[in-house]
Design a protein around this motif. Structure first.
Motif, PDB file in Angstrom:
ATOM      1  N   LEU A  50       0.801  -1.224   0.000  1.00 35.72           N
ATOM      2  CA  LEU A  50       0.000   0.000   0.000  1.00 35.72           C
ATOM      3  C   LEU A  50       0.840   1.283   0.000  1.00 35.72           C
ATOM      4  O   LEU A  50       0.539   2.198  -0.769  1.00 35.72           O
ATOM      5  CB  LEU A  50      -0.977   0.002   1.182  1.00 35.72           C
ATOM      6  N   PRO A  51       1.908   1.391   0.806  1.00 30.60           N
ATOM      7  CA  PRO A  51       2.681   2.639   0.767  1.00 30.60           C
ATOM      8  C   PRO A  51       3.261   2.948  -0.621  1.00 30.60           C
ATOM      9  O   PRO A  51       3.264   4.099  -1.051  1.00 30.60           O
ATOM     10  CB  PRO A  51       3.789   2.407   1.798  1.00 30.60           C
ATOM     11  N   GLU A  52       3.702   1.917  -1.318  1.00 28.36           N
ATOM     12  CA  GLU A  52       4.262   2.127  -2.664  1.00 28.36           C
ATOM     13  C   GLU A  52       3.182   2.537  -3.657  1.00 28.36           C
ATOM     14  O   GLU A  52       3.367   3.459  -4.469  1.00 28.36           O
ATOM     15  CB  GLU A  52       4.950   0.847  -3.127  1.00 28.36           C
ATOM     16  N   ALA A  53       2.040   1.867  -3.607  1.00 28.80           N
ATOM     17  CA  ALA A  53       0.941   2.214  -4.514  1.00 28.80           C
ATOM     18  C   ALA A  53       0.440   3.624  -4.227  1.00 28.80           C
ATOM     19  O   ALA A  53       0.147   4.387  -5.157  1.00 28.80           O
ATOM     20  CB  ALA A  53      -0.192   1.202  -4.377  1.00 28.80           C
ATOM     21  N   GLY A  54       0.337   3.996  -2.954  1.00 28.50           N
ATOM     22  CA  GLY A  54      -0.072   5.355  -2.599  1.00 28.50           C
ATOM     23  C   GLY A  54       0.921   6.385  -3.105  1.00 28.50           C
ATOM     24  O   GLY A  54       0.532   7.448  -3.607  1.00 28.50           O
ATOM     25  N   ALA A  55       2.205   6.073  -2.989  1.00 28.01           N
ATOM     26  CA  ALA A  55       3.240   6.987  -3.485  1.00 28.01           C
ATOM     27  C   ALA A  55       3.113   7.182  -4.997  1.00 28.01           C
ATOM     28  O   ALA A  55       3.312   8.298  -5.504  1.00 28.01           O
ATOM     29  CB  ALA A  55       4.621   6.457  -3.129  1.00 28.01           C
ATOM     30  N   ARG A  56       2.779   6.130  -5.704  1.00 28.34           N
ATOM     31  CA  ARG A  56       2.593   6.239  -7.162  1.00 28.34           C
ATOM     32  C   ARG A  56       1.454   7.195  -7.492  1.00 28.34           C
ATOM     33  O   ARG A  56       1.560   8.006  -8.415  1.00 28.34           O
ATOM     34  CB  ARG A  56       2.306   4.867  -7.757  1.00 28.34           C
ATOM     35  N   CYS A  62      -2.380  12.977  -7.963  1.00 26.56           N
ATOM     36  CA  CYS A  62      -3.694  12.808  -7.328  1.00 26.56           C
ATOM     37  C   CYS A  62      -3.751  13.623  -6.036  1.00 26.56           C
ATOM     38  O   CYS A  62      -2.803  13.633  -5.259  1.00 26.56           O
ATOM     39  CB  CYS A  62      -3.955  11.340  -7.019  1.00 26.56           C
ATOM     40  N   THR A  63      -4.861  14.310  -5.839  1.00 26.17           N
ATOM     41  CA  THR A  63      -5.048  15.085  -4.617  1.00 26.17           C
ATOM     42  C   THR A  63      -6.174  14.520  -3.752  1.00 26.17           C
ATOM     43  O   THR A  63      -6.281  14.876  -2.578  1.00 26.17           O
ATOM     44  CB  THR A  63      -5.350  16.555  -4.944  1.00 26.17           C
ATOM     45  N   GLU A  64      -7.009  13.664  -4.327  1.00 23.02           N
ATOM     46  CA  GLU A  64      -8.080  12.988  -3.595  1.00 23.02           C
ATOM     47  C   GLU A  64      -8.079  11.527  -4.021  1.00 23.02           C
ATOM     48  O   GLU A  64      -8.351  11.218  -5.177  1.00 23.02           O
ATOM     49  CB  GLU A  64      -9.441  13.617  -3.907  1.00 23.02           C
ATOM     50  N   LEU A  89       0.528   7.322   5.069  1.00 26.49           N
ATOM     51  CA  LEU A  89       0.470   7.972   3.756  1.00 26.49           C
ATOM     52  C   LEU A  89       0.107   9.447   3.896  1.00 26.49           C
ATOM     53  O   LEU A  89       0.671  10.301   3.210  1.00 26.49           O
ATOM     54  CB  LEU A  89      -0.553   7.275   2.852  1.00 26.49           C
ATOM     55  N   ALA A  90      -0.842   9.739   4.780  1.00 30.01           N
ATOM     56  CA  ALA A  90      -1.255  11.133   4.988  1.00 30.01           C
ATOM     57  C   ALA A  90      -0.101  11.969   5.509  1.00 30.01           C
ATOM     58  O   ALA A  90       0.048  13.132   5.127  1.00 30.01           O
ATOM     59  CB  ALA A  90      -2.442  11.192   5.939  1.00 30.01           C
ATOM     60  N   TRP A  98      -6.777  11.149   1.622  1.00 27.64           N
ATOM     61  CA  TRP A  98      -6.952   9.703   1.522  1.00 27.64           C
ATOM     62  C   TRP A  98      -8.288   9.353   2.165  1.00 27.64           C
ATOM     63  O   TRP A  98      -8.449   9.504   3.368  1.00 27.64           O
ATOM     64  CB  TRP A  98      -5.812   8.968   2.224  1.00 27.64           C
ATOM     65  N   SER A  99      -9.244   8.875   1.405  1.00 27.31           N
ATOM     66  CA  SER A  99     -10.603   8.631   1.877  1.00 27.31           C
ATOM     67  C   SER A  99     -10.899   7.132   1.924  1.00 27.31           C
ATOM     68  O   SER A  99     -11.057   6.490   0.878  1.00 27.31           O
ATOM     69  CB  SER A  99     -11.581   9.346   0.938  1.00 27.31           C
ATOM     70  N   LEU A 100     -10.971   6.582   3.136  1.00 31.54           N
ATOM     71  CA  LEU A 100     -11.248   5.170   3.298  1.00 31.54           C
ATOM     72  C   LEU A 100     -12.731   4.889   3.052  1.00 31.54           C
ATOM     73  O   LEU A 100     -13.597   5.469   3.706  1.00 31.54           O
ATOM     74  CB  LEU A 100     -10.843   4.706   4.703  1.00 31.54           C
TER      75      LEU A 100
END
Length: 123
Positions: A50-56, A62-64, A89-90, A98-100
């Motif tokens: 997840l951290p890597e995918a979020g960084a991508r 992406c802002t949202e 990530l935040a 980041w909206s769960l």
């Protein structure tokens, strides 16, 4: 102006074939929304984490980002592990919201689709 992204989150497994349905979901979403960056991430055993995918997604501007757990229910991984990962990530990407979202298996239309598929398989 915001730039949306989608982060699909699955558990992961040692068997590479386990990921095929999740990759199919990601491919279908990309085909239907080619304008929206989509990443598939895994909790363990598979890449990207997840951290890597979020960084991508952050690197793509992406802002949202909607984070959709591809879990049938909101167990410990969704209720505890995922919020901790999103907090990291935040902190790393404060320009991104980041909206769960609910676990996919708890969405009414998915429950209905599973019931219909089960009935078709039983016929």
């Amino acid at each position: 102006m915001s730039t949306p992204g989608l982060l699909l989150f699955a558990h992961g497994a040692r068997d590479p074939n386990w990921a095929l349905p999740f990759e199919a979901v990601a491919a279908l979403v990309r085909a239907q929304r080619p304008d929206m960056p989509v990443q598939l991430a895994f909790l363990e055993f598979m890449s990207p984490p997840l951290p890597e995918a979020g960084a991508r997604l952050a690197a793509q501007g992406c802002t949202e980002v909607a984070v959709v757990p591809l879990f049938l229910g909101a167990g410990g991984h969704v209720r505890k592990d995922l919020p901790a990962l999103l907090a990291s990530l935040a902190a790393a990407y404060p320009q991104v919201s980041w909206s769960l979202q609910p676990a996919i298996g708890e969405v009414d239309s998915v429950v209905q689709a599973m019931a219909e598929a089960a009935l078709r398989l039983a016929s």
